[in-house]
Write a protein that holds these residues in place. Structure first.
Motif, PDB file in Angstrom:
ATOM      1  N   GLU A  26       0.820  -1.204   0.000  1.00  0.00           N
ATOM      2  CA  GLU A  26       0.000   0.000   0.000  1.00  0.00           C
ATOM      3  C   GLU A  26       0.860   1.263   0.000  1.00  0.00           C
ATOM      4  OE1 GLU A  26      -3.306  -0.134  -0.253  1.00  0.00           O
ATOM      5  OE2 GLU A  26      -3.057  -2.322  -0.363  1.00  0.00           O
ATOM      6  N   PRO A  27       0.367   2.343  -0.602  1.00  0.00           N
ATOM      7  CA  PRO A  27       1.076   3.622  -0.489  1.00  0.00           C
ATOM      8  C   PRO A  27       0.996   4.145   0.943  1.00  0.00           C
ATOM      9  CG  PRO A  27      -1.050   3.942  -1.553  1.00  0.00           C
ATOM     10  CD  PRO A  27      -0.861   2.455  -1.399  1.00  0.00           C
ATOM     11  N   LEU A  28       1.764   5.188   1.219  1.00  0.00           N
ATOM     12  CA  LEU A  28       1.701   5.790   2.555  1.00  0.00           C
ATOM     13  C   LEU A  28       0.312   6.366   2.785  1.00  0.00           C
ATOM     14  CD1 LEU A  28       5.177   7.540   2.766  1.00  0.00           C
ATOM     15  CD2 LEU A  28       4.363   5.676   4.205  1.00  0.00           C
ATOM     16  N   PRO A  29      -0.206   6.254   4.013  1.00  0.00           N
ATOM     17  CA  PRO A  29      -1.569   6.749   4.291  1.00  0.00           C
ATOM     18  C   PRO A  29      -1.609   8.272   4.328  1.00  0.00           C
ATOM     19  CG  PRO A  29      -0.519   6.039   6.313  1.00  0.00           C
ATOM     20  CD  PRO A  29       0.438   5.686   5.205  1.00  0.00           C
ATOM     21  N   LEU A  83      -0.944   4.162   9.821  1.00  0.00           N
ATOM     22  CA  LEU A  83       0.265   3.335   9.984  1.00  0.00           C
ATOM     23  C   LEU A  83       0.102   2.274  11.068  1.00  0.00           C
ATOM     24  CD1 LEU A  83       2.934   6.198   9.884  1.00  0.00           C
ATOM     25  CD2 LEU A  83       2.521   4.510   8.084  1.00  0.00           C
ATOM     26  N   LYS A  84      -1.040   2.264  11.743  1.00  0.00           N
ATOM     27  CA  LYS A  84      -1.206   1.481  12.965  1.00  0.00           C
ATOM     28  C   LYS A  84      -0.826   0.016  12.815  1.00  0.00           C
ATOM     29  CE  LYS A  84      -4.587   0.216  16.506  1.00  0.00           C
ATOM     30  NZ  LYS A  84      -6.007   0.277  16.918  1.00  0.00           N
ATOM     31  N   ASP A  85      -1.323  -0.669  11.804  1.00  0.00           N
ATOM     32  CA  ASP A  85      -1.049  -2.090  11.636  1.00  0.00           C
ATOM     33  C   ASP A  85      -0.087  -2.339  10.487  1.00  0.00           C
ATOM     34  OD1 ASP A  85      -2.764  -2.982  13.748  1.00  0.00           O
ATOM     35  OD2 ASP A  85      -4.467  -2.477  12.460  1.00  0.00           O
ATOM     36  N   VAL A 114       8.818   5.567   8.259  1.00  0.00           N
ATOM     37  CA  VAL A 114       8.368   6.940   8.519  1.00  0.00           C
ATOM     38  C   VAL A 114       9.041   7.489   9.783  1.00  0.00           C
ATOM     39  CG1 VAL A 114       6.373   8.356   9.199  1.00  0.00           C
ATOM     40  CG2 VAL A 114       6.188   6.745   7.278  1.00  0.00           C
ATOM     41  N   ASP A 115       9.117   6.673  10.832  1.00  0.00           N
ATOM     42  CA  ASP A 115       9.752   7.108  12.075  1.00  0.00           C
ATOM     43  C   ASP A 115      11.234   7.423  11.869  1.00  0.00           C
ATOM     44  OD1 ASP A 115       7.463   6.989  13.583  1.00  0.00           O
ATOM     45  OD2 ASP A 115       7.946   5.103  14.600  1.00  0.00           O
TER      46      ASP A 115
END
Length: 338
Positions: free
Chosen positions: A233-236, A242-244, A252-253
């Protein structure tokens, strides 16, 4: 009893057991450097902790210099912070023994990191591995440190340090040791594996592609980030998405921590983007931030005498603070010295 006033002072350390990797930098060293100037800062290469599991002597010495080089290359200034290796200040071990006699077995049995490291082999590990949290308390309290920057996984040890300080103060009817505060880090205090976002990045992982070593060159850093595991999937459009998605969350972090941003700011810029856009951007930014540190580390490692000089001068400064505190501890306990 009147509450004592303690000089605001930071203490923290890194074990020299294996090479430095990105988790050490983002979770510790980068934060340590950022605290310079805010209060007194004392940073240590904790080589006494390293030998709780067997170390090759030559590798231990090399690893000690590598951690020191990492501190220095990342911007630690020996004129602003004290930098030394633990074994050069004997007071750590001396206070550690006193705290062995203060800490309770029940407290030590609750230490989750010992259970994780010992596993099913608990009967065969060293006594040092079991007792090292009381040495960690000594590392901190030997300098009357008021703040300790730690990852979430080390918070329990700072809580134990507070318990030991409180019990010592209670038992000896004094207010000698401070109740140290843990300082938990920002968005990437815990860096995860580049091939499995559910596991912490580690020096001992099976594949070198799992981690960014702080001595990796620019090409290697870029290659590892471009090949890091992601998902289809693309970045939300928001951080909640990003939860699951542990791999996506980790990348990202890392971007956020390297670039002094929050994950929300990263998602605001890249939300909806595919990995073909984000991973090259992450790789380029990581190279820009990390390659100069890697190059400076290599330069320093080629001059071990300079590293040893800095550590020796730091140890002398550390002893100036530590020895009066140890002497007063002996006086409180009732140790006779002629």
């Amino acid at each position: 009893m009147t509450q004592a006033t303690f000089t605001p002072r930071v203490f923290s350390g890194i074990k020299p057991s294996g090479g430095l990797q990105l988790g050490n930098y983002l979770g510790a060293i980068k934060r340590f450097v950022g605290m310079q100037g805010e209060m007194e800062t004392i940073y240590c290469v904790v080589d006494l902790h390293a030998i709780t599991v067997w170390q090759d002597p030559q590798e231990l010495a090399r690893g000690t210099r590598e951690v020191a080089a990492g501190y220095l290359a990342a911007g630690l200034d020996p004129t602003k912070s004290i930098l030394f290796n633990q074994s050069q200040v004997a007071a750590h071990a001396e206070l550690g023994w006193i705290f062995n006699c203060v800490a309770r077995m029940g407290w030590m049995n609750r230490m989750t990191q010992f259970k994780d490291k010992a596993g099913k082999n608990a009967e065969n590990v060293s006594l040092g591995l079991y007792a090292y949290p009381s040495l960690m308390a000594a590392d901190i309290l030997l300098y009357h440190a008021t703040h300790v920057p730690v990852g979430e996984d080390q918070k329990q040890h700072v809580e134990l340090t507070r318990d030991i300080a409180a019990k010592f103060n209670h038992d000896y009817k004094t207010d000698f040791f401070p109740l140290t505060e843990p300082v938990i880090g920002g968005p990437a205090a815990r860096i995860m594996n580049l091939r499995d976002g559910t596991k912490k990045m580690s020096k001992s992982g099976e594949s070198d592609m799992e981690r960014i070593n702080m001595l990796d060159d620019a090409d290697t850093i870029a290659k590892k980030f471009k090949k890091a595991k992601s998902d289809p999937e693309p970045l939300p459009e928001n951080v909640e998405g990003l939860k699951d998605r542990p791999e996506a969350r980790n990348l990202v972090d890392i971007y956020a921590a390297l670039n002094d941003q929050t994950p929300e700011q990263v998602i605001a810029e890249f939300g909806g983007a595919g990995w073909g856009k984000f991973k090259p951007a992450l790789a380029d930014m990581a190279v820009a931030k990390l390659a100069p540190i890697s190059g400076e580390m290599k330069r320093l490692m080629d001059d071990p005498a300079e590293i040893d000089r800095i550590l020796g001068e730091g140890a002398a400064k550390a002893r100036e603070i530590a020895e009066p505190i140890l002497k007063k501890t002996y006086d409180i306990v009732g140790m006779l010295r002629s």
